[in-house]
Design an enzyme around this catalytic site. Sequence first.
Site, mmCIF file in Angstrom:
data_model
loop_
_atom_site.group_PDB
_atom_site.id
_atom_site.type_symbol
_atom_site.label_atom_id
_atom_site.label_comp_id
_atom_site.label_asym_id
_atom_site.label_seq_id
_atom_site.Cartn_x
_atom_site.Cartn_y
_atom_site.Cartn_z
ATOM 1 N N LYS A 181 7.665 -45.822 -22.908
ATOM 2 C CA LYS A 181 7.199 -47.094 -22.530
ATOM 3 C C LYS A 181 7.487 -47.138 -21.026
ATOM 4 O O LYS A 181 8.750 -47.325 -20.765
ATOM 5 C CB LYS A 181 7.822 -48.178 -23.212
ATOM 6 C CG LYS A 181 6.924 -49.394 -22.734
ATOM 7 C CD LYS A 181 7.726 -50.778 -23.256
ATOM 8 C CE LYS A 181 8.817 -51.210 -22.285
ATOM 9 N NZ LYS A 181 8.367 -51.635 -20.915
ATOM 10 N N GLY A 233 17.402 -48.108 -16.956
ATOM 11 C CA GLY A 233 17.139 -49.450 -16.380
ATOM 12 C C GLY A 233 18.449 -50.263 -15.758
ATOM 13 O O GLY A 233 19.642 -49.601 -15.557
ATOM 14 N N SER A 234 18.417 -51.276 -16.194
ATOM 15 C CA SER A 234 19.531 -52.383 -15.982
ATOM 16 C C SER A 234 20.620 -52.167 -17.102
ATOM 17 O O SER A 234 20.630 -51.672 -18.155
ATOM 18 C CB SER A 234 19.116 -53.843 -16.013
ATOM 19 O OG SER A 234 18.927 -54.244 -17.231
ATOM 20 N N THR A 235 22.035 -52.344 -16.304
ATOM 21 C CA THR A 235 23.045 -52.139 -17.431
ATOM 22 C C THR A 235 23.172 -53.079 -18.431
ATOM 23 O O THR A 235 23.608 -52.660 -19.336
ATOM 24 C CB THR A 235 24.278 -52.279 -16.438
ATOM 25 O OG1 THR A 235 24.206 -51.376 -15.335
ATOM 26 C CG2 THR A 235 25.601 -52.233 -16.992
ATOM 27 N N GLY A 238 20.829 -51.655 -21.091
ATOM 28 C CA GLY A 238 21.528 -50.237 -21.635
ATOM 29 C C GLY A 238 22.562 -50.879 -22.451
ATOM 30 O O GLY A 238 22.695 -50.128 -23.632
ATOM 31 N N GLU A 255 21.104 -44.101 -18.383
ATOM 32 C CA GLU A 255 20.984 -44.289 -16.776
ATOM 33 C C GLU A 255 20.857 -45.545 -16.282
ATOM 34 O O GLU A 255 19.549 -45.878 -16.271
ATOM 35 C CB GLU A 255 20.001 -43.153 -16.326
ATOM 36 C CG GLU A 255 20.330 -42.305 -14.820
ATOM 37 C CD GLU A 255 19.954 -43.223 -13.630
ATOM 38 O OE1 GLU A 255 20.644 -43.730 -13.375
ATOM 39 O OE2 GLU A 255 18.461 -42.758 -13.682
ATOM 40 N N CYS A 289 18.624 -46.304 -7.987
ATOM 41 C CA CYS A 289 19.904 -46.799 -8.598
ATOM 42 C C CYS A 289 20.936 -45.904 -7.814
ATOM 43 O O CYS A 289 22.182 -46.417 -7.960
ATOM 44 C CB CYS A 289 19.795 -46.055 -10.037
ATOM 45 S SG CYS A 289 19.159 -44.417 -10.059
ATOM 46 N N GLU A 386 25.031 -55.096 -8.108
ATOM 47 C CA GLU A 386 23.951 -54.138 -7.614
ATOM 48 C C GLU A 386 22.992 -55.195 -7.041
ATOM 49 O O GLU A 386 22.451 -55.786 -7.697
ATOM 50 C CB GLU A 386 23.328 -53.489 -8.872
ATOM 51 C CG GLU A 386 22.590 -52.454 -8.272
ATOM 52 C CD GLU A 386 21.632 -51.502 -9.331
ATOM 53 O OE1 GLU A 386 21.355 -52.269 -10.471
ATOM 54 O OE2 GLU A 386 21.587 -50.470 -9.175
HETATM 55 O O1 TXE Z 1 15.385 -53.956 -15.578
HETATM 56 P P1 TXE Z 1 15.259 -53.630 -17.112
HETATM 57 P P2 TXE Z 1 14.706 -55.126 -14.687
HETATM 58 C C1 TXE Z 1 18.761 -53.049 -12.336
HETATM 59 C C2 TXE Z 1 18.604 -53.557 -10.798
HETATM 60 C C3 TXE Z 1 17.503 -54.658 -11.156
HETATM 61 C C4 TXE Z 1 17.998 -55.029 -12.441
HETATM 62 C C5 TXE Z 1 16.925 -55.870 -13.213
HETATM 63 O O2 TXE Z 1 19.658 -54.069 -10.510
HETATM 64 O O3 TXE Z 1 17.596 -55.630 -10.174
HETATM 65 O O4 TXE Z 1 18.317 -53.952 -13.371
HETATM 66 O O5 TXE Z 1 15.629 -55.153 -13.425
HETATM 67 C C6 TXE Z 1 12.698 -52.322 -20.458
HETATM 68 N N1 TXE Z 1 15.100 -53.052 -25.020
HETATM 69 N N2 TXE Z 1 17.749 -51.901 -12.257
HETATM 70 O O6 TXE Z 1 14.723 -56.585 -15.164
HETATM 71 O O7 TXE Z 1 14.958 -55.029 -17.982
HETATM 72 C C7 TXE Z 1 11.575 -52.885 -19.500
HETATM 73 O O8 TXE Z 1 10.389 -53.112 -20.125
HETATM 74 C C8 TXE Z 1 14.323 -51.902 -24.495
HETATM 75 C C9 TXE Z 1 18.411 -50.620 -12.125
HETATM 76 O O9 TXE Z 1 13.299 -54.651 -14.367
HETATM 77 O O10 TXE Z 1 16.394 -52.970 -17.635
HETATM 78 C C10 TXE Z 1 11.689 -51.725 -18.549
HETATM 79 O O11 TXE Z 1 10.618 -50.684 -19.086
HETATM 80 N N3 TXE Z 1 13.749 -51.705 -23.428
HETATM 81 C C11 TXE Z 1 17.636 -49.311 -12.887
HETATM 82 C C12 TXE Z 1 12.715 -51.064 -18.430
HETATM 83 O O12 TXE Z 1 13.672 -51.759 -19.689
HETATM 84 C C13 TXE Z 1 13.764 -53.099 -22.663
HETATM 85 C C14 TXE Z 1 16.079 -49.493 -12.643
HETATM 86 C C15 TXE Z 1 13.676 -51.559 -17.262
HETATM 87 O O13 TXE Z 1 13.989 -52.978 -17.235
HETATM 88 C C16 TXE Z 1 14.604 -54.256 -22.909
HETATM 89 C C17 TXE Z 1 15.623 -50.892 -12.890
HETATM 90 C C18 TXE Z 1 15.197 -54.056 -24.244
HETATM 91 N N4 TXE Z 1 15.855 -55.123 -24.813
HETATM 92 C C19 TXE Z 1 16.670 -51.976 -12.770
HETATM 93 N N5 TXE Z 1 14.357 -55.197 -22.116
HETATM 94 C C20 TXE Z 1 18.114 -47.903 -12.412
HETATM 95 N N6 TXE Z 1 18.961 -47.268 -13.018
HETATM 96 O O14 TXE Z 1 17.551 -47.538 -11.329
HETATM 97 C C21 TXE Z 1 13.563 -54.551 -20.887
HETATM 98 N N7 TXE Z 1 13.327 -53.362 -21.453
#
Ligand code: TXE
Length: 477
Positions: A181, A233-235, A238, A255, A289, A386
């Site tokens: 996704k 994605g976000s911590t 995760g 990651e 990241c 971050e």
């Molecule tokens: O991330 P999300 P967001 C950090 C960075 C950024 C912050 C928020 O600081 O400002 O996170 O970004 C999917 N179960 N990073 O809100 O929500 C979502 O649809 C499963 C660092 O955009 O984590 C997308 O595909 N999946 C990071 C993906 O997760 C879920 C890169 C990332 O979105 C979900 C991105 C759930 N409950 C953000 N909720 C890096 N490591 O580089 C959302 N998603």
Amino acid sequence: GWTYAPAPESAAIADVKDRYLPFVDGAFVEGRGDDFATYNPGTAETLATVSQSTTDDVDTAVAAARRAYDEVWGPMSGAERGRYLFRIARGLAERARELAVLECLDNGKPIRETRDFDVPTAAQHFFYHAGWADKLQHLGLGQAPRPLGVAAQVIPWNFPLLMAAWKIAPALAAGNTVVIKPAETTPLSVLVLAEVMADAGLPPGVVNVVTGAGDIGSALVNHAGVDKVAFTGSTAVGREIQRSLAGTGRRLTLELGGKGANIVFDDAALDQAVEGIVNGIFFNAGQVCCAGSRLLVQEPVAEELLAKLEARAQTLRIGDPLDKNTDVGAINSPTQKAKIDELVGSGADEGAQVWRSSCPVPERGWYVAPTIITGTAGSMRVVREEIFGPVLTVETFRTPDEAVAKANNTPYGLSAGVWTEKGSRAMAMAGALKVGVVWDNTFNRFDPAASFGGYGESGFGREGGRAGMAAYLEDAS
Ligand code: TXE
């Protein structure tokens, strides 16, 4: 060898379709949800609409991946799997120009980056992993390494195509099938990658792309038919995924975020360090990241380095991501821009000094000019959280031990840069820094053969290289 595509012109915007569909069981099919829009961050205009998957569509996709795993991809020889991966890599190279434009428009990053980095590196990942497919049994990953089964992969918006390649290529090389996704703000390049895979003749169900936001991501990673979850994605998300998968026996790699330190010693080649610092925090407007978002500079050279750095940052051109001369493009979404602005504001409120490039910023679209924050304290939010934008904080240090203490003073642990002409010092620092990757006199260098991943709240598991393959195999260590 790889040759870069010719520089794309704006006319290539015609390559963007009005509407995109999810890719399930070998075909582009209507999602059962409402359409959603994806925007061009450079102009804030709608770029395309996307048909949205529902949880029923996730069921269909996981079932297709399971069938493909049991009947086709699992039993297939490694050599044959490798041939598909080579074809996908070549398909990406052939469509490089179109993909570079599409990624630029959907994400907001400069065309120079998508053309010279995102797209070629994505192709490299498929080439590299194609070479693993028929050699797994020779490389100490178990007698006859077994794949895990169906992999659920959720990726973010900052490197949409590259993160997809990064996740799909090792999964397929190891013999797994995939449901992936992409992020809701950047689904387009991954759907074109699905076209490339279909054109490569990849059997139906081996890779499926579902569309939508976090609810669909959550349905996918929690699906009982999934054997392995890989999330970038976000911590916060995760952590939620790790909690919900506890006790299921499903394999997980995460990651997550970072707060990387770029550490400059007084013997460093300062002009070279300035280029590395600029690359570390302004590449992809800092939405990386492993960005080098905290500059730690040794006191004797702090003033000189900062003067050079501000002068260099002032030369960066901010603006239209499609313009070949643009250095810093747009922020991916208004939500992210608001987050960056809020954090920079908090730094000013807490007494830090905020320097900002005076390069004009377009009126439409979501932009943040390169920003450098000095006069910081370790307790400030700008130093701890971050920011995920083109914002660098600056601290000074006196001794190597102090540099290590400051660099490690974060719950994250993904990346660091060390700038020194002294090899022994670089090696000592690499050992002392609690991060997954340390760059020495360079920054943001990636190679599919080198494993990448974090410590602490930056997640666990490695992607790339031998360790990345092991993450997709049952009996490998
Ligand atoms: O991330 P999300 P967001 C950090 C960075 C950024 C912050 C928020 O600081 O400002 O996170 O970004 C999917 N179960 N990073 O809100 O929500 C979502 O649809 C499963 C660092 O955009 O984590 C997308 O595909 N999946 C990071 C993906 O997760 C879920 C890169 C990332 O979105 C979900 C991105 C759930 N409950 C953000 N909720 C890096 N490591 O580089 C959302 N998603």
